[in-house]
Design a protein around this motif. Structure first.
Motif, mmCIF file in Angstrom:
data_model
loop_
_atom_site.group_PDB
_atom_site.id
_atom_site.type_symbol
_atom_site.label_atom_id
_atom_site.label_comp_id
_atom_site.label_asym_id
_atom_site.label_seq_id
_atom_site.Cartn_x
_atom_site.Cartn_y
_atom_site.Cartn_z
ATOM 1 N N GLY A 82 30.432 17.008 34.944
ATOM 2 C CA GLY A 82 31.551 17.956 35.034
ATOM 3 C C GLY A 82 31.584 18.669 36.376
ATOM 4 O O GLY A 82 32.654 18.992 36.903
ATOM 5 N N LEU A 83 30.393 18.915 36.936
ATOM 6 C CA LEU A 83 30.305 19.584 38.238
ATOM 7 C C LEU A 83 30.513 18.600 39.391
ATOM 8 O O LEU A 83 30.443 18.993 40.559
ATOM 9 N N GLY A 84 30.734 17.331 39.057
ATOM 10 C CA GLY A 84 30.958 16.334 40.104
ATOM 11 C C GLY A 84 29.681 15.916 40.799
ATOM 12 O O GLY A 84 29.701 15.413 41.924
ATOM 13 N N LEU A 138 13.852 23.008 47.807
ATOM 14 C CA LEU A 138 15.264 23.056 48.230
ATOM 15 C C LEU A 138 15.483 22.273 49.516
ATOM 16 O O LEU A 138 14.769 22.462 50.502
ATOM 17 N N THR A 139 16.464 21.382 49.499
ATOM 18 C CA THR A 139 16.907 20.652 50.693
ATOM 19 C C THR A 139 18.434 20.664 50.647
ATOM 20 O O THR A 139 19.017 20.998 49.604
ATOM 21 N N PRO A 140 19.093 20.287 51.741
ATOM 22 C CA PRO A 140 20.565 20.378 51.746
ATOM 23 C C PRO A 140 21.258 19.507 50.694
ATOM 24 O O PRO A 140 22.399 19.783 50.318
ATOM 25 N N ASP A 141 20.573 18.448 50.207
ATOM 26 C CA ASP A 141 21.229 17.594 49.203
ATOM 27 C C ASP A 141 21.042 18.092 47.767
ATOM 28 O O ASP A 141 21.517 17.458 46.819
ATOM 29 N N VAL A 142 20.370 19.234 47.584
ATOM 30 C CA VAL A 142 20.232 19.798 46.233
ATOM 31 C C VAL A 142 21.547 20.453 45.826
ATOM 32 O O VAL A 142 22.026 21.363 46.508
ATOM 33 N N ARG A 143 22.122 19.970 44.723
ATOM 34 C CA ARG A 143 23.402 20.531 44.259
ATOM 35 C C ARG A 143 23.219 21.462 43.064
ATOM 36 O O ARG A 143 24.086 22.283 42.779
ATOM 37 N N ALA A 144 22.108 21.292 42.331
ATOM 38 C CA ALA A 144 21.927 22.120 41.140
ATOM 39 C C ALA A 144 20.448 22.271 40.805
ATOM 40 O O ALA A 144 19.624 21.425 41.170
ATOM 41 N N GLY A 178 23.814 9.311 37.792
ATOM 42 C CA GLY A 178 23.629 8.632 39.080
ATOM 43 C C GLY A 178 23.008 9.516 40.138
ATOM 44 O O GLY A 178 22.847 9.091 41.290
ATOM 45 N N ALA A 179 22.645 10.737 39.770
ATOM 46 C CA ALA A 179 22.028 11.653 40.739
ATOM 47 C C ALA A 179 20.503 11.502 40.689
ATOM 48 O O ALA A 179 19.958 10.782 39.845
ATOM 49 N N GLN A 180 19.847 12.193 41.596
ATOM 50 C CA GLN A 180 18.401 12.085 41.717
ATOM 51 C C GLN A 180 17.756 13.336 41.125
ATOM 52 O O GLN A 180 18.226 14.452 41.381
ATOM 53 N N VAL A 204 20.998 15.796 44.482
ATOM 54 C CA VAL A 204 19.692 16.055 43.881
ATOM 55 C C VAL A 204 19.812 17.234 42.913
ATOM 56 O O VAL A 204 20.504 18.219 43.209
ATOM 57 N N VAL A 205 19.154 17.124 41.765
ATOM 58 C CA VAL A 205 19.068 18.231 40.810
ATOM 59 C C VAL A 205 17.592 18.524 40.558
ATOM 60 O O VAL A 205 16.810 17.615 40.247
ATOM 61 N N ILE A 206 17.203 19.784 40.705
ATOM 62 C CA ILE A 206 15.811 20.193 40.483
ATOM 63 C C ILE A 206 15.612 20.519 39.001
ATOM 64 O O ILE A 206 16.372 21.313 38.421
ATOM 65 N N VAL A 207 14.600 19.887 38.405
ATOM 66 C CA VAL A 207 14.337 20.024 36.965
ATOM 67 C C VAL A 207 12.844 20.316 36.783
ATOM 68 O O VAL A 207 12.009 19.720 37.473
ATOM 69 N N PRO A 208 12.484 21.218 35.862
ATOM 70 C CA PRO A 208 11.055 21.461 35.625
ATOM 71 C C PRO A 208 10.390 20.271 34.937
ATOM 72 O O PRO A 208 10.958 19.705 33.994
ATOM 73 N N ALA A 209 9.182 19.904 35.406
ATOM 74 C CA ALA A 209 8.446 18.798 34.792
ATOM 75 C C ALA A 209 8.027 19.149 33.368
ATOM 76 O O ALA A 209 7.843 18.271 32.537
ATOM 77 N N ASN A 210 7.868 20.448 33.101
ATOM 78 C CA ASN A 210 7.437 20.859 31.775
ATOM 79 C C ASN A 210 8.648 21.088 30.872
ATOM 80 O O ASN A 210 9.100 22.208 30.681
ATOM 81 N N SER A 211 9.178 20.011 30.345
ATOM 82 C CA SER A 211 10.300 20.109 29.409
ATOM 83 C C SER A 211 10.349 18.827 28.603
ATOM 84 O O SER A 211 9.558 17.910 28.819
#
Ligand SMILES: *Cc1c(COP(=O)(O)O)cnc(C)c1O
Length: 369
Positions: free
Chosen positions: A70-72, A121-127, A97-99, A78-85
């Protein structure tokens, strides 16, 4: 099991008459898809979570993917996600299709490590996807302070009704995904989930995505899929929503009882509530030495202790393409070795909890500690 990890029978007994009558109405009207009960539940749940829009979908996993899409967010993002989940937190990102970029957790409360997010955080992180794990909210405002215009996608599957500085989990980011899997704090009688947001355009877009990408019958400007909340599940969820605040209070009372009983046990690390949080205790997670042995001993004695989650996400086969290895996320790995979930649910009795603690003590004592 004398004391199961989760017992949904008590909840059903509270709402059985209402649910049966509601289901008969649905069958009489035959509006199985998008009946008026769906819109009613969506409106009431949006109000409960203090957001403008709730879009009912088929599962929490779908809700996460639809929030990302939905956010395109897609290829090259890139989306940052916690490993502990739970693994589902990453699946929507990958399927869009994102990383995924994993980060470790805070060793005290198991929530996403804000400093680690800062380093990732890098410039390609969107969420960034804070997961409100075990029933307490992640420190979203600390993330907001460091991420600039990066979106926050909350995974609120385990936290319906939890508060952070008085604000409801699910209303703290750009968009939130939640799950109504039967064992969640508000659970359907099958699979269901929802996306929550204040953004009118995003809500409309996500609703269309779940409706074959169709804003108007037989017009399909985007590639969508079929993911909606069905009318029968809406009946169940409305009956439970009316009781959710009260049931969360019962979970809090049960958690307080465990904490009181276990406070002085030096073999047990108690769960910590992050300052500013009102916890809704989806799970009551302690840490013990020799966890697997202790859990087995408890299970043998009829107590349904469990583990959430025994294999960290970065060591799962599904994510092997990311190239992670043991040692990459030490706090997550230590938690996976030692965490033990004690039975908790609305309707658990003080006697049952005393039995859980007695059996736990016996299991711990036998290791000589
Ligand atoms: C349950 C859960 C999900 C997935 O929800 P489903 O409705 O089972 O697809 C996602 N994230 C977390 C943290 C969960 O606990």
């Amino acid at each position: 099991m004398r004391v199961p990890l989760v017992d949904l029978g008590w909840q059903h007994a509270q709402i059985a008459d209402e649910v049966m009558a509601g289901l008969e109405d649905v069958m009489g009207a035959t509006a199985f898809i998008q009946g008026p009960q769906v819109a009613r539940f969506e409106q009431d749940f949006a109000e409960f979570c203090d957001v403008a829009h709730c879009v009912g979908v088929s599962s929490g996993t779908d809700a996460l993917e639809m929030a990302v899409r939905g956010l395109g967010i897609g290829a090259g993002d890139v989306v940052i996600v916690p490993a502990n989940s739970f693994i589902a937190s990453t699946l929507g990102v990958i399927r869009a299709g994102a990383q995924v970029r994993l980060v470790d957790c805070d060793p005290d409360n198991y929530l996403i490590d804000v400093d680690a997010v800062g380093r990732a955080l890098t410039p390609d992180v969107r969420a960034v996807m804070p997961v409100h794990l075990f029933g307490q909210a992640a420190p979203v405002e600390q993330l907001s302070a460091i991420i600039g215009d990066v979106f926050i996608i909350e995974d609120a599957a385990q936290s319906q009704g939890a508060l952070r500085h008085g604000r409801t989990a699910g209303s703290l980011g750009t968009v939130a995904a939640t799950s109504f899997y039967p064992g969640k704090n508000i659970g359907a009688y099958g699979d269901a989930g929802a996306v929550l947001t204040d953004d009118d355009g995003l809500a409309r877009h996500i609703r269309n995505l779940g409706n074959w990408g169709s804003p108007q019958k037989y017009h399909h400007p985007v590639v969508g899929f079929n993911s909606r909340l069905d009318t029968m599940q809406a009946v169940v969820l409305s009956a439970k929503l009316a009781r959710l605040a009260e049931w969360n209070k019962l979970r809090q009372q049960a958690a307080d009882r465990y904490t009181e009983m276990l406070r002085d046990d030096e073999n047990v690390v108690l769960p910590k509530v992050l300052a500013g949080n009102e916890h809704v205790w989806h799970l009551y997670v302690i840490r013990v030495p020799e966890r697997d042995r202790v859990m087995t001993a408890m299970n043998v004695e009829g107590v349904g202790a469990g583990v959430h989650y025994p294999i960290p996400m970065h060591l799962q086969g599904a994510l092997s393409f990311m190239g992670h290895r043991e040692g990459d996320f030490p706090a997550t790995e230590a938690a996976a070795r030692e965490m033990l979930s004690l039975p908790i649910y609305p309707g658990i009795t003080a006697d049952q909890q005393e039995e859980v603690v007695e059996v736990l003590r016996r299991a711990l004592g036998s290791n000589g500690g």
